[in-house]
Design a protein around this motif. Structure first.
Motif, PDB file in Angstrom:
ATOM      1  N   ASP A  19       4.106 -19.629 -16.274  1.00  0.00           N
ATOM      2  CA  ASP A  19       2.917 -19.664 -15.422  1.00  0.00           C
ATOM      3  C   ASP A  19       2.681 -18.347 -14.698  1.00  0.00           C
ATOM      4  O   ASP A  19       1.564 -18.052 -14.290  1.00  0.00           O
ATOM      5  N   HIS A  20       3.765 -17.579 -14.490  1.00  0.00           N
ATOM      6  CA  HIS A  20       3.621 -16.342 -13.727  1.00  0.00           C
ATOM      7  C   HIS A  20       4.773 -15.387 -14.030  1.00  0.00           C
ATOM      8  O   HIS A  20       5.767 -15.769 -14.633  1.00  0.00           O
ATOM      9  N   THR A  21       4.588 -14.158 -13.572  1.00  0.00           N
ATOM     10  CA  THR A  21       5.628 -13.137 -13.643  1.00  0.00           C
ATOM     11  C   THR A  21       5.873 -12.630 -12.225  1.00  0.00           C
ATOM     12  O   THR A  21       5.088 -12.902 -11.315  1.00  0.00           O
ATOM     13  N   TYR A  22       6.961 -11.889 -12.063  1.00  0.00           N
ATOM     14  CA  TYR A  22       7.365 -11.389 -10.750  1.00  0.00           C
ATOM     15  C   TYR A  22       7.279  -9.866 -10.728  1.00  0.00           C
ATOM     16  O   TYR A  22       7.870  -9.198 -11.575  1.00  0.00           O
ATOM     17  N   TRP A  23       6.553  -9.350  -9.733  1.00  0.00           N
ATOM     18  CA  TRP A  23       6.392  -7.907  -9.597  1.00  0.00           C
ATOM     19  C   TRP A  23       6.949  -7.479  -8.250  1.00  0.00           C
ATOM     20  O   TRP A  23       6.570  -8.017  -7.203  1.00  0.00           O
ATOM     21  N   ALA A  24       7.852  -6.497  -8.263  1.00  0.00           N
ATOM     22  CA  ALA A  24       8.484  -5.996  -7.046  1.00  0.00           C
ATOM     23  C   ALA A  24       7.878  -4.647  -6.673  1.00  0.00           C
ATOM     24  O   ALA A  24       7.738  -3.767  -7.531  1.00  0.00           O
ATOM     25  N   PHE A  25       7.536  -4.485  -5.392  1.00  0.00           N
ATOM     26  CA  PHE A  25       6.837  -3.295  -4.909  1.00  0.00           C
ATOM     27  C   PHE A  25       7.604  -2.621  -3.781  1.00  0.00           C
ATOM     28  O   PHE A  25       7.816  -3.219  -2.720  1.00  0.00           O
ATOM     29  N   ASP A  26       7.978  -1.365  -3.998  1.00  0.00           N
ATOM     30  CA  ASP A  26       8.498  -0.521  -2.930  1.00  0.00           C
ATOM     31  C   ASP A  26       7.311  -0.123  -2.047  1.00  0.00           C
ATOM     32  O   ASP A  26       6.152  -0.208  -2.476  1.00  0.00           O
ATOM     33  N   ILE A  27       7.588   0.310  -0.842  1.00  0.00           N
ATOM     34  CA  ILE A  27       6.507   0.685   0.076  1.00  0.00           C
ATOM     35  C   ILE A  27       6.308   2.199   0.122  1.00  0.00           C
ATOM     36  O   ILE A  27       5.273   2.724  -0.287  1.00  0.00           O
ATOM     37  N   HIS A  28       7.311   2.902   0.629  1.00  0.00           N
ATOM     38  CA  HIS A  28       7.199   4.337   0.926  1.00  0.00           C
ATOM     39  C   HIS A  28       7.196   5.168  -0.340  1.00  0.00           C
ATOM     40  O   HIS A  28       8.072   5.038  -1.184  1.00  0.00           O
ATOM     41  N   GLY A  29       6.183   6.006  -0.484  1.00  0.00           N
ATOM     42  CA  GLY A  29       6.078   6.835  -1.671  1.00  0.00           C
ATOM     43  C   GLY A  29       5.585   6.068  -2.881  1.00  0.00           C
ATOM     44  O   GLY A  29       5.523   6.607  -3.984  1.00  0.00           O
ATOM     45  N   THR A  30       5.206   4.810  -2.667  1.00  0.00           N
ATOM     46  CA  THR A  30       4.708   3.965  -3.756  1.00  0.00           C
ATOM     47  C   THR A  30       3.369   3.332  -3.375  1.00  0.00           C
ATOM     48  O   THR A  30       2.383   3.490  -4.071  1.00  0.00           O
ATOM     49  N   ILE A  31       3.344   2.612  -2.253  1.00  0.00           N
ATOM     50  CA  ILE A  31       2.110   1.980  -1.772  1.00  0.00           C
ATOM     51  C   ILE A  31       1.421   2.882  -0.748  1.00  0.00           C
ATOM     52  O   ILE A  31       0.212   3.088  -0.809  1.00  0.00           O
ATOM     53  N   VAL A  32       2.197   3.371   0.204  1.00  0.00           N
ATOM     54  CA  VAL A  32       1.653   4.230   1.262  1.00  0.00           C
ATOM     55  C   VAL A  32       2.403   5.559   1.287  1.00  0.00           C
ATOM     56  O   VAL A  32       3.562   5.650   0.891  1.00  0.00           O
ATOM     57  N   TYR A  33       1.692   6.566   1.778  1.00  0.00           N
ATOM     58  CA  TYR A  33       2.315   7.871   1.977  1.00  0.00           C
ATOM     59  C   TYR A  33       3.351   7.735   3.092  1.00  0.00           C
ATOM     60  O   TYR A  33       3.040   7.177   4.152  1.00  0.00           O
ATOM     61  N   PRO A  34       4.550   8.247   2.890  1.00  0.00           N
ATOM     62  CA  PRO A  34       5.538   8.182   3.974  1.00  0.00           C
ATOM     63  C   PRO A  34       5.118   9.062   5.150  1.00  0.00           C
ATOM     64  O   PRO A  34       4.463  10.081   4.954  1.00  0.00           O
TER      65      PRO A  34
END
Length: 153
Positions: A19-34
Protein backbone atom coordinates in the motif's frame (compact mmCIF):
# COMPACT_ATOMS: atom_id res chain seq x y z
CA UNK A 1 20.23 9.23 -8.60
CA UNK A 2 17.30 9.78 -6.23
CA UNK A 3 14.67 9.62 -8.99
CA UNK A 4 15.84 6.11 -9.84
CA UNK A 5 15.47 5.13 -6.16
CA UNK A 6 11.94 6.55 -6.18
CA UNK A 7 11.14 4.71 -9.40
CA UNK A 8 12.45 1.47 -7.91
CA UNK A 9 10.43 1.96 -4.71
CA UNK A 10 7.18 2.46 -6.60
CA UNK A 11 7.91 -0.48 -8.90
CA UNK A 12 8.68 -2.76 -5.94
CA UNK A 13 5.54 -1.61 -4.13
CA UNK A 14 3.37 -2.47 -7.10
CA UNK A 15 5.10 -5.79 -7.73
CA UNK A 16 4.72 -6.81 -4.06
CA UNK A 17 1.24 -5.30 -3.72
CA UNK A 18 2.28 -2.88 -0.94
CA UNK A 19 0.00 0.00 0.00
CA UNK A 20 2.91 2.35 0.62
CA UNK A 21 6.66 2.86 0.78
CA UNK A 22 8.81 4.57 3.40
CA UNK A 23 10.91 7.64 2.63
CA UNK A 24 13.43 9.01 5.13
CA UNK A 25 14.41 12.70 4.98
CA UNK A 26 17.43 14.39 6.54
CA UNK A 27 16.93 18.08 7.34
CA UNK A 28 20.18 20.06 7.20
CA UNK A 29 21.76 20.33 3.79
CA UNK A 30 18.86 18.34 2.35
CA UNK A 31 15.54 20.11 3.06
CA UNK A 32 16.78 23.45 4.40
CA UNK A 33 20.02 25.36 4.15
CA UNK A 34 21.98 24.92 7.38
CA UNK A 35 22.46 28.03 9.49
CA UNK A 36 24.99 26.61 11.97
CA UNK A 37 23.16 28.19 14.88
CA UNK A 38 22.78 26.51 18.25
CA UNK A 39 19.78 28.67 19.14
CA UNK A 40 17.62 28.98 16.01
CA UNK A 41 16.58 26.26 13.59
CA UNK A 42 17.12 27.02 9.90
CA UNK A 43 13.95 27.63 7.90
CA UNK A 44 15.15 28.51 4.40
CA UNK A 45 14.13 25.74 2.02
CA UNK A 46 16.18 24.64 -0.93
CA UNK A 47 14.46 25.41 -4.26
CA UNK A 48 11.49 23.06 -4.82
CA UNK A 49 12.00 21.30 -1.45
CA UNK A 50 8.91 22.78 0.19
CA UNK A 51 6.66 22.20 -2.82
CA UNK A 52 7.99 18.69 -3.28
CA UNK A 53 7.52 17.75 0.38
CA UNK A 54 3.99 19.16 0.28
CA UNK A 55 3.23 16.93 -2.72
CA UNK A 56 4.70 13.89 -0.99
CA UNK A 57 2.77 14.70 2.21
CA UNK A 58 -0.45 14.46 0.22
CA UNK A 59 0.30 10.99 -1.10
CA UNK A 60 -1.28 7.97 0.56
CA UNK A 61 1.38 5.65 -0.86
CA UNK A 62 4.33 7.31 0.93
CA UNK A 63 5.10 7.33 4.65
CA UNK A 64 7.48 10.19 5.49
CA UNK A 65 10.11 9.69 8.19
CA UNK A 66 12.20 12.53 9.57
CA UNK A 67 15.82 11.32 9.72
CA UNK A 68 17.86 13.69 11.84
CA UNK A 69 20.55 14.06 14.49
CA UNK A 70 18.80 17.17 15.83
CA UNK A 71 18.23 17.49 19.56
CA UNK A 72 14.74 16.60 20.88
CA UNK A 73 13.77 20.25 21.48
CA UNK A 74 14.84 21.07 17.89
CA UNK A 75 12.84 18.15 16.51
CA UNK A 76 9.73 19.57 18.19
CA UNK A 77 10.43 22.93 16.54
CA UNK A 78 11.00 21.30 13.16
CA UNK A 79 7.83 19.24 13.33
CA UNK A 80 5.83 22.37 14.17
CA UNK A 81 7.53 24.37 11.41
CA UNK A 82 6.98 21.64 8.80
CA UNK A 83 3.35 21.13 9.84
CA UNK A 84 2.75 24.87 9.38
CA UNK A 85 4.09 24.44 5.83
CA UNK A 86 1.77 21.50 5.06
CA UNK A 87 4.55 18.93 5.44
CA UNK A 88 3.76 15.93 7.64
CA UNK A 89 6.15 13.31 8.94
CA UNK A 90 4.66 10.18 10.48
CA UNK A 91 7.78 9.08 12.36
CA UNK A 92 11.08 10.52 13.58
CA UNK A 93 14.23 8.37 13.41
CA UNK A 94 12.22 5.15 13.51
CA UNK A 95 9.82 2.96 11.58
CA UNK A 96 7.78 0.90 14.02
CA UNK A 97 5.61 -0.44 11.19
CA UNK A 98 8.37 -2.72 9.89
CA UNK A 99 9.53 -5.26 12.46
CA UNK A 100 12.17 -7.98 12.37
CA UNK A 101 11.47 -10.68 9.82
CA UNK A 102 13.48 -13.46 8.25
CA UNK A 103 14.78 -10.98 5.66
CA UNK A 104 15.84 -8.15 7.98
CA UNK A 105 16.80 -7.08 11.51
CA UNK A 106 15.39 -3.61 12.19
CA UNK A 107 16.12 -2.99 15.87
CA UNK A 108 19.24 -0.91 15.18
CA UNK A 109 18.53 0.35 11.66
CA UNK A 110 15.00 1.21 10.71
CA UNK A 111 13.53 0.24 7.35
CA UNK A 112 13.06 2.73 4.52
CA UNK A 113 12.77 2.50 0.72
CA UNK A 114 14.21 5.90 -0.22
CA UNK A 115 16.74 8.06 1.67
CA UNK A 116 17.07 11.81 1.13
CA UNK A 117 20.45 12.62 2.66
CA UNK A 118 23.09 15.04 1.40
CA UNK A 119 25.86 12.86 2.83
CA UNK A 120 24.74 9.95 0.66
CA UNK A 121 24.76 11.87 -2.60
CA UNK A 122 21.45 13.74 -2.58
CA UNK A 123 21.98 17.14 -4.24
CA UNK A 124 19.31 19.52 -2.93
CA UNK A 125 20.21 22.23 -5.43
CA UNK A 126 19.28 19.94 -8.35
CA UNK A 127 17.37 16.89 -7.13
CA UNK A 128 14.29 18.55 -5.62
CA UNK A 129 13.22 20.01 -8.96
CA UNK A 130 13.64 16.63 -10.68
CA UNK A 131 11.56 14.92 -8.00
CA UNK A 132 8.91 17.63 -8.15
CA UNK A 133 8.60 17.24 -11.92
CA UNK A 134 8.53 13.46 -11.62
CA UNK A 135 5.74 13.50 -9.01
CA UNK A 136 3.69 16.23 -10.72
CA UNK A 137 3.70 14.14 -13.90
CA UNK A 138 2.47 11.13 -11.90
CA UNK A 139 -1.04 12.01 -10.73
CA UNK A 140 -2.04 8.60 -9.33
CA UNK A 141 -1.49 7.59 -5.72
CA UNK A 142 0.24 4.26 -6.24
CA UNK A 143 1.50 3.08 -9.57
CA UNK A 144 4.54 2.21 -11.58
CA UNK A 145 5.98 5.47 -12.78
CA UNK A 146 6.89 5.59 -16.44
CA UNK A 147 10.57 5.29 -17.22
CA UNK A 148 12.08 8.77 -17.23
CA UNK A 149 15.52 8.47 -18.78
CA UNK A 150 16.03 12.24 -18.67
CA UNK A 151 16.13 11.97 -14.86
CA UNK A 152 18.21 8.82 -14.57
CA UNK A 153 21.97 9.04 -14.96
Amino acid sequence: MITKAIQNAFNTAQRKNWDHTYWAFDIHGTIVYPNYSATKIPTTFYPYAKECLQLISGRKDVVMILYTCSYPHEIEQYLKFFKEQGIHFRFVNQNPEVVNEAYGFYEQKFYFNVLFEDKSGFDPEQDWEKIYTMLKNNKTEACILPEMPAFIN
